[in-house]
Design a protein around this motif. Sequence first.
Motif, mmCIF file in Angstrom:
data_model
loop_
_atom_site.group_PDB
_atom_site.id
_atom_site.type_symbol
_atom_site.label_atom_id
_atom_site.label_comp_id
_atom_site.label_asym_id
_atom_site.label_seq_id
_atom_site.Cartn_x
_atom_site.Cartn_y
_atom_site.Cartn_z
ATOM 1 N N PRO A 230 155.002 54.307 112.000
ATOM 2 C CA PRO A 230 155.087 55.105 111.075
ATOM 3 C C PRO A 230 153.785 55.666 111.632
ATOM 4 C CG PRO A 230 154.284 53.023 110.637
ATOM 5 C CD PRO A 230 155.294 53.336 112.212
ATOM 6 N N ARG A 231 153.695 56.881 110.530
ATOM 7 C CA ARG A 231 152.597 57.447 110.448
ATOM 8 C C ARG A 231 151.088 57.243 109.396
ATOM 9 N NH1 ARG A 231 153.435 64.069 108.954
ATOM 10 N NH2 ARG A 231 150.828 63.775 109.369
ATOM 11 N N ASN A 232 150.008 56.659 110.329
ATOM 12 C CA ASN A 232 149.247 56.370 109.478
ATOM 13 C C ASN A 232 148.181 57.347 108.258
ATOM 14 O OD1 ASN A 232 148.268 54.571 111.816
ATOM 15 N ND2 ASN A 232 147.323 56.192 112.434
ATOM 16 N N VAL A 233 148.596 56.507 107.624
ATOM 17 C CA VAL A 233 147.786 57.254 106.034
ATOM 18 C C VAL A 233 146.404 56.832 105.227
ATOM 19 C CG1 VAL A 233 150.664 57.098 105.073
ATOM 20 C CG2 VAL A 233 149.140 54.706 105.130
ATOM 21 N N GLY A 234 146.478 57.042 104.617
ATOM 22 C CA GLY A 234 145.070 56.775 103.738
ATOM 23 C C GLY A 234 144.412 56.913 102.698
ATOM 24 N N TYR A 235 143.688 56.796 102.145
ATOM 25 C CA TYR A 235 143.088 57.399 99.960
ATOM 26 C C TYR A 235 142.111 58.417 100.755
ATOM 27 C CZ TYR A 235 144.795 52.706 98.684
ATOM 28 O OH TYR A 235 145.340 51.877 98.195
ATOM 29 N N ALA A 236 142.379 59.369 100.067
ATOM 30 C CA ALA A 236 141.995 60.639 99.285
ATOM 31 C C ALA A 236 141.002 61.203 98.098
ATOM 32 C CB ALA A 236 142.878 62.191 100.380
ATOM 33 N N SER A 237 140.011 61.849 98.227
ATOM 34 C CA SER A 237 139.974 62.188 96.494
ATOM 35 C C SER A 237 140.939 62.346 95.888
ATOM 36 C CB SER A 237 138.154 62.603 96.888
ATOM 37 O OG SER A 237 137.458 62.386 97.654
ATOM 38 N N VAL A 238 140.562 62.332 94.618
ATOM 39 C CA VAL A 238 141.308 61.716 93.656
ATOM 40 C C VAL A 238 141.188 62.433 92.221
ATOM 41 C CG1 VAL A 238 142.475 59.947 93.095
ATOM 42 C CG2 VAL A 238 144.124 62.163 93.023
ATOM 43 N N TYR A 239 141.269 63.323 91.244
ATOM 44 C CA TYR A 239 140.793 63.277 90.101
ATOM 45 C C TYR A 239 141.927 63.121 88.594
ATOM 46 C CZ TYR A 239 137.939 65.628 93.621
ATOM 47 O OH TYR A 239 137.268 65.803 94.551
ATOM 48 N N TYR A 240 141.074 63.004 87.329
ATOM 49 C CA TYR A 240 141.878 63.022 86.634
ATOM 50 C C TYR A 240 142.736 63.672 86.329
ATOM 51 C CZ TYR A 240 143.063 60.482 82.046
ATOM 52 O OH TYR A 240 143.997 60.749 80.474
ATOM 53 N N PRO A 241 144.575 63.348 85.995
ATOM 54 C CA PRO A 241 145.188 62.099 85.851
ATOM 55 C C PRO A 241 146.021 61.525 86.985
ATOM 56 C CG PRO A 241 145.941 64.140 85.271
ATOM 57 C CD PRO A 241 145.146 64.732 85.433
#
Length: 442
Positions: A230-241
């Motif tokens: 599988p491809r590696n995944v991670g978290y990125a900056s995200v804004y409400y909502p």
Amino acid sequence: PPSPPPPPQVMLRDVPVGPQVGTARLTGLVVANEAGGQPIRRANMVLSGGGLLLPRQFTSNEEGRFAVPTLPAGRYTLQVWRKRLVHHYYGNTRPGIGGGTTIMLTDGQTVDITVRMTRAAAITGRVIAPTASPPSSFSVQAMELRTIGGERVLTVARTGGVSPVGGVGGSVDDGGVYRLYGLAPGSYVIGTQQFSSGQIQIMTSAEVDWSAQLFRGGPGAALVAPPAPPRNVGYASVYYPGTTDPFAATIVTVAAGEERTGVDFNLPLVPVARLDGTVIGPGGQPPASAQVSFAMSGPGVQMRQIYGYVSSVVTREGKFFATGMPPGHYTIVVRAASGGMAAARGRGGSQGPQLWGSLDVDVDGRDLTDLTIAVQPGTTVSGRVVYDGTPPTDVSNSTRLSLVPLQQMSFGSQPGAQPSADNTFTIAGVPPGAFRLSAFAY
């Protein structure tokens, strides 16, 4: 035997010190900035400036009154804070914005002022992650959309100064809950600020089935080919909502004293990449030592206030790498030493000027390999200072010029210089990037 050398001498210049006590007096009342104006008791205050070497700290009494006697004449600034109130500089016309106005005191004078403080707002919510819990390094921030130089940009919320109780940013707890407090009434963009959170591999059903055949088949059983990793995944900056575009975020508006709840948003997993490269010095050889930094940038975003940066060490062969990089545009900056390896490792030798290099890359979840960054001596910026009016008597000691980086890619102190007697200046070894040249005289 020869006599030992004398100890090094340190010359100290006399510095004129103003009086620490005087005959002026500052009194006042701290009240709520609302109808009725109830007194604010036990408000913390700091008075700075004038002839004081150290600021004076004090609090208002049970009736909201305060008095500061025996002050030397001069210009002062007063900042005030208290739990559940917006951090305030006396004289600000808008809560939490600005550095206030000066309070002028002359010998023997008593000045009485009224400080009006606004009740702070708070925003709470939950960050919902697809894994069991969001990483502990995540923080949530309140940000503002502002216009700077004709451009609409996103900046960290202003608090009117460094407040001991400021809560415009903070980590989520083990349940993903956050609380931003001490906010001035206004409109905010709420978002996470995560940069290179590392990489996550989520096992698929196909991988589980393939692993199970090792136990079902027994010795000598034919095995099917393993599935593609599988491809590696991670978290990125995200804004409400739940958008990665800060300008598509929903604006959250709060009034004075309001507690806004339920500002929840999902934290999606995105493909992340690994970046590999080589640093090349003059002559095609690796530099003596080097440091590589990766900073995320983007249109309308002030990186200096929003995005952090991660660093990577460079091997003896000039190799570097970074993992878990979410999609986005990055500027890679390298600072290197041009001397021999012995000089870089503190074993003598000659170490030359600093070398610099940079590279812009776009990351879309696919690994980038064989990146090459060539380093060379920094740029030289020179010019002349022109004074509007009478210049200072001693130009070289009273005027200072600084190059302030517009992006958070600086290493150490800011490049600067003092002009010579003929008002010319030279700033050498400037790293790549965008800067603002500022000058001040005193």
